[in-house]
Scaffold this motif. Structure first.
Motif, PDB file in Angstrom:
ATOM      1  N   MET A  78     -38.539  82.974  22.897  1.00  0.00           N
ATOM      2  CA  MET A  78     -37.364  83.372  23.658  1.00  0.00           C
ATOM      3  C   MET A  78     -37.482  84.817  24.138  1.00  0.00           C
ATOM      4  O   MET A  78     -36.718  85.288  24.946  1.00  0.00           O
ATOM      5  CB  MET A  78     -36.092  83.241  22.799  1.00  0.00           C
ATOM      6  CG  MET A  78     -35.643  81.812  22.568  1.00  0.00           C
ATOM      7  SD  MET A  78     -35.003  81.073  24.063  1.00  0.00           S
ATOM      8  CE  MET A  78     -33.440  81.927  24.190  1.00  0.00           C
ATOM      9  N   GLN A  79     -38.434  85.527  23.594  1.00  0.00           N
ATOM     10  CA  GLN A  79     -38.540  86.960  23.873  1.00  0.00           C
ATOM     11  C   GLN A  79     -39.957  87.309  24.279  1.00  0.00           C
ATOM     12  O   GLN A  79     -40.898  86.833  23.677  1.00  0.00           O
ATOM     13  CB  GLN A  79     -38.264  87.744  22.585  1.00  0.00           C
ATOM     14  CG  GLN A  79     -36.819  87.877  22.197  1.00  0.00           C
ATOM     15  CD  GLN A  79     -36.092  88.947  22.961  1.00  0.00           C
ATOM     16  OE1 GLN A  79     -34.996  88.716  23.362  1.00  0.00           O
ATOM     17  NE2 GLN A  79     -36.683  90.098  23.174  1.00  0.00           N
ATOM     18  N   GLY A  80     -40.099  88.125  25.258  1.00  0.00           N
ATOM     19  CA  GLY A  80     -41.419  88.631  25.546  1.00  0.00           C
ATOM     20  C   GLY A  80     -41.795  89.668  24.507  1.00  0.00           C
ATOM     21  O   GLY A  80     -42.864  89.666  23.940  1.00  0.00           O
TER      22      GLY A  80
ATOM     23  N   VAL B 248     -31.565  90.339  22.404  1.00  0.00           N
ATOM     24  CA  VAL B 248     -31.959  90.080  23.791  1.00  0.00           C
ATOM     25  C   VAL B 248     -31.433  91.205  24.665  1.00  0.00           C
ATOM     26  O   VAL B 248     -30.225  91.443  24.736  1.00  0.00           O
ATOM     27  CB  VAL B 248     -31.434  88.710  24.288  1.00  0.00           C
ATOM     28  CG1 VAL B 248     -31.757  88.510  25.762  1.00  0.00           C
ATOM     29  CG2 VAL B 248     -32.067  87.590  23.472  1.00  0.00           C
TER      30      VAL B 248
END
Lengths: 496, 319
Positions: free
Chosen positions: B163-165, B172
């Motif tokens: 969900m996160q780079g 987030v």
């Protein structure tokens, strides 16, 4: 109620089909008309009065135009002038309703518009103008006019049909044929495949990039823009598949709205393949009237006197083209982005027109074939940029954000940042979207070659046919972007 | 004759489809107490990737939570470690599942539950505007749990951090600004907007789960004019009083100093990065002062946290 919901294809549509089939042939039109108004009521409630008002205006205008023409009391220029006044009144009234609901927001007055007002208003205008031009006779039966303007499958997103093409089939009350039923539902399944497996799956990526582009590198913005173009195509063409399939069940052949747009050779060719019925409407009711208008002809003559025929031949088409794209932009909504979108295509198509001959000569000198691979490749790349940049401005929340996105793509592209980017979808969704899009492209290639897949499948043995359609349905059930973790996205073009 | 033949074909086709879907429903049947299995699995993979017993505070909730609390900032400012286990539109049944998994590898001292999710459907029932889809999801598991295909064969794409780079420990980062101009929204009243029965049930289960693992449960409401009200505040206050649970409503905490013209990403729904920094600072200070949390900043065992802070420099976490 919306076309992509199962409530539509598994409850509403079968219920209408059943009632339609049970009704005596001469009353079947009334089942369709009742279904149209129930459908409209389920979405727009009291605003049904707007649809009714537009229908009455259209019918009365048509009747009066017909009466004036046929009575023979006035002739020649007087007749034309009288008909023009009647037509102008009719158009002003229906267009007035559209302006009130759609464009008053420019002045801070925001009203909830009746569903499909942009589409059925264009149909009212085409009907009135066709009666004015005597290409059709004014319809005497109010119900027939009402059916034409409100046919439920095309009410929300078009296609924008012509009275002469669909009214008879709508009113005839022919029984539902098994082949039409099967082919219609097959087309609906194909539409749901595009919408649920591709468009809704990549919608979060698009939303994230367009809503906060500042957080993304140029490469990620480019991916978001490409995804929006794909989303829009999958969603709008998918919706058209559902709509045309629904019409086919009742024996009504609605016009196609898409014809493999990504295989176009130029921007103007692209628009002959993308939202075809809007383009055709603008050509018939804006382009021709403007290019044949006296003031435009006068300008053409003046230019001819100064710069010669080579320049003057572009004058009338260019002025008409300007109004076509201005109308196209404004039709999409009251926003600078839409106006820019229209003008963007005006400039590009204008340049294509004036550079067509010099480019052909240059290619001849360079001994390059129009159908050769290098030219095809360059053409494809050019169109890829034209279409995607256009869609970027079309989707951008504001014009300045559109330019901001463009600036970021040009100044900080940073390809490596792409692999670090959070698009809000997981790897499975990306892989599935790519695979499904590839399937649609293969189908488009086959259609471009004139191969009908449905016909091919229909000619197979029952086990193969059923196996294919079971597989298609199961793909939608298992891989569809619905339920936990997904958001079903409302039809984009229903908002226009 | 032809009509009846076609009629039999139609019935046959639908019957066949029904049998196939029923058969598939057997394959897709699973633990019905989880709603969004993919988000839960994703979050479980993330928390499982953390070194065992290194997280002291767990944040749960929906997007309000993961937009508001930045564990790296709390670590920088106060030294304790935390992780945001919030997921989009998280339901309490999923909160429970995530926490249950988290306690297998972590021993958090505090579990912070953001309250916006208390006003969602807490159970795993399908919610859909499409009534046919809702019906099918209720009666055929293949519709309700169809996205479990991602977990068939153990899942061939690595989960965790997906969900996160960047590794922001579940936070987030959102930088866009759409101001909220609606004015005051916490208008004092005695009316309480009650939760659903499922919510009460899951709140009790979560409290019990925390108690079993010696973790303190606390509730927090992040500033959100779009989602929060005094009626909701009252309902939460009633529950926390009855269950002796701490509660902080940041909507009423003037010290947080949210400027609604600059600190929200979407007109008062979620906080953006600027707002999150303020909410994080307030909560970090509150947690550090009220619970026995450790300052790990000079502990070499927590070098990975220092690395995360350094790697996040691009996003000006220090500003």
């Amino acid at each position: 109620m919306s076309y992509h919901l199962l409530t539509y294809s598994l409850i509403f549509l079968p219920a209408v089909m059943l009632l339609y089939q049970l009704a005596p042939e001469k009353y079947r039109w009334s089942v369709l008309l009742a279904a149209d108004y129930v459908f409209f009521w389920m979405i727009s409630k009291k605003l049904i009065i707007c649809l009714l008002a537009s229908t009455v205006i259209t019918y009365v205008t048509g009747r009066v135009l017909g009466f004036v023409t046929e009575s023979g009391k006035v002739k020649g220029k007087k007749l034309t002038a009288r008909k023009r006044i009647i037509l102008a009144c009719g158009i002003c009234l229906t267009l007035g309703l559209l302006i009130v609901y759609k464009y008053l927001r420019v002045f801070g007055i925001s009203l909830i518009a009746p569903i499909g007002i942009s589409y059925y208003t264009l149909q009212t205008i085409s009907y009135m103008m066709d009666v004015y031009r005597c290409t059709i006779k004014a319809e005497k039966k109010f119900a027939k006019t009402a059916l034409y303007l409100s046919f439920f499958p095309q009410l929300m997103e078009g296609p924008i049909s012509r009275f002469s093409d669909v009214a008879e089939a709508l009113y005839s009350g022919k029984q539902i044929e098994f082949e039409n039923l099967v082919f219609g539902y097959q087309r609906i399944i194909w539409g749901l495949f595009k919408k649920m497996l591709i468009a809704d799956r990549i919608a979060p990526m698009v939303g994230k990039v367009f809503n906060s582009y500042e957080s993304y590198a140029g490469s990620a913005i480019a991916i978001g823009v490409i995804c929006f173009t794909i989303q829009l195509y999958m969603e709008f063409s998918g919706c058209m598949d559902i709509v045309i399939g629904s019409g086919q069940i009742f024996g009504v052949k609605l016009p196609e709205n898409f014809r493999q747009p990504f295989f176009a050779k130029s921007a103007s060719d692209f628009w002959r393949r993308w939202h075809i019925t809007l383009g055709a409407w603008l050509k018939d009711y804006v382009f021709y009237p403007v290019s044949l208008a006296k003031p435009v002809k006068k300008i053409g003559k003046k230019v001819k006197g100064i710069w010669g025929i080579n320049v003057s031949k572009f004058v009338a088409p260019t002025i008409a083209l300007f109004f076509v794209w201005l109308s196209n932009g404004i039709w999409h909504g009251a926003g600078w982005t839409y106006l820019f979108y229209g003008m963007y295509y005006f400039v590009i198509i204008f340049l294509e027109n004036i550079l067509e001959n010099p480019a052909a000569k240059l290619m001849e000198r360079m001994k390059l074939s129009q159908e050769g691979m290098p030219v095809k490749l360059l053409r494809g790349i050019k169109l890829f940029f034209i279409v995607n940049i256009g869609e970027m401005f079309f989707r951008a929340p504001t014009l300045s954000q559109g330019f901001g996105m463009l600036g970021r793509m040009l100044t900080s592209f940073n390809l490596s940042a792409l692999f670090e980017t959070n698009f809000g979808v997981d790897g499975y969704d990306i892989i599935l979207a790519v695979v499904c899009f590839a399937i649609v492209m293969v189908v488009d290639v086959l259609h471009e070659k004139g191969i009908s897949i449905r016909q091919r499948i229909a000619s197979q043995r029952l086990a193969v046919r059923w196996g294919f359609w079971y597989a298609a349905i199961l793909c939608i059930v298992i891989f569809g972007a619905y339920g936990a973790g997904y958001t079903v996205v409302d039809m984009i073009y229903a908002a226009y | 004759m032809k009509i009846s033949k076609n009629f039999i074909k139609v019935i046959g086709f639908w019957l066949g489809l029904f049998v196939i879907l029923e058969g598939l429903s057997l394959a897709f049947n699973r633990d019905k107490n989880i709603y969004d299995i993919n988000s839960v699995k994703c979050k479980e993979a993330e928390i499982n990737a953390e070194a065992d017993n290194t997280i002291e505070v767990i944040f749960c909730g929906d997007s309000e939570c993961y937009s508001s609390f930045c564990p790296l900032q709390m670590y920088q400012e106060f030294g304790f470690t935390s992780y945001v286990c919030a997921t989009s539109a998280q339901r309490l049944c999923d909160t429970y599942a995530i926490l249950d998994n988290t306690f297998k590898s972590q021993s958090p001292k505090v579990v912070v539950l953001e309250t916006n999710c208390l006003y969602r459907n807490s159970a795993s029932d399908c919610e859909d505007e499409d009534s046919v889809m809702k019906f099918l999801s209720k009666h055929m598991p293949v519709f309700a749990y169809h996205s479990d295909w991602k977990n068939l064969g153990g899942g061939f794409i690595e989960r965790g951090r997906s969900m996160q780079g960047q590794d922001f420990k579940g936070f987030v980062l959102r930088k866009s600004v759409i101001p909220y101009t609606g004015g005051a929204y916490m208008n004092k009243t005695d009316i309480a907007e009650d939760f659903s029965d499922d919510t009460y049930e899951y709140l009790d289960k979560i409290l019990k789960l925390c108690q079993e693992h010696n973790a303190k449960l606390m509730l927090v409401s992040v500033p959100s004019p779009k989602n929060w009200s005094y009626e909701r505040h009252n309902a939460v206050t009633e529950w926390v009083k009855m269950n002796d649970v701490a509660y902080v409503d940041l909507n009423l905490e003037h010290n947080v100093d949210i400027d609604w013209l600059t600190d929200t990403k979407d007109g008062g729904d979620h906080l953006n990065f600027v707002g999150a920094k303020k909410a994080t600072h307030f909560m970090g200070e509150y947690l550090f002062n009220n619970y026995a949390l450790s300052d790990r900043r000079k502990n070499p065992d927590f070098k990975a946290w220092e690395d995360c802070v350094s790697a996040s420099g691009e996003f000006s976490l220090k500003d």
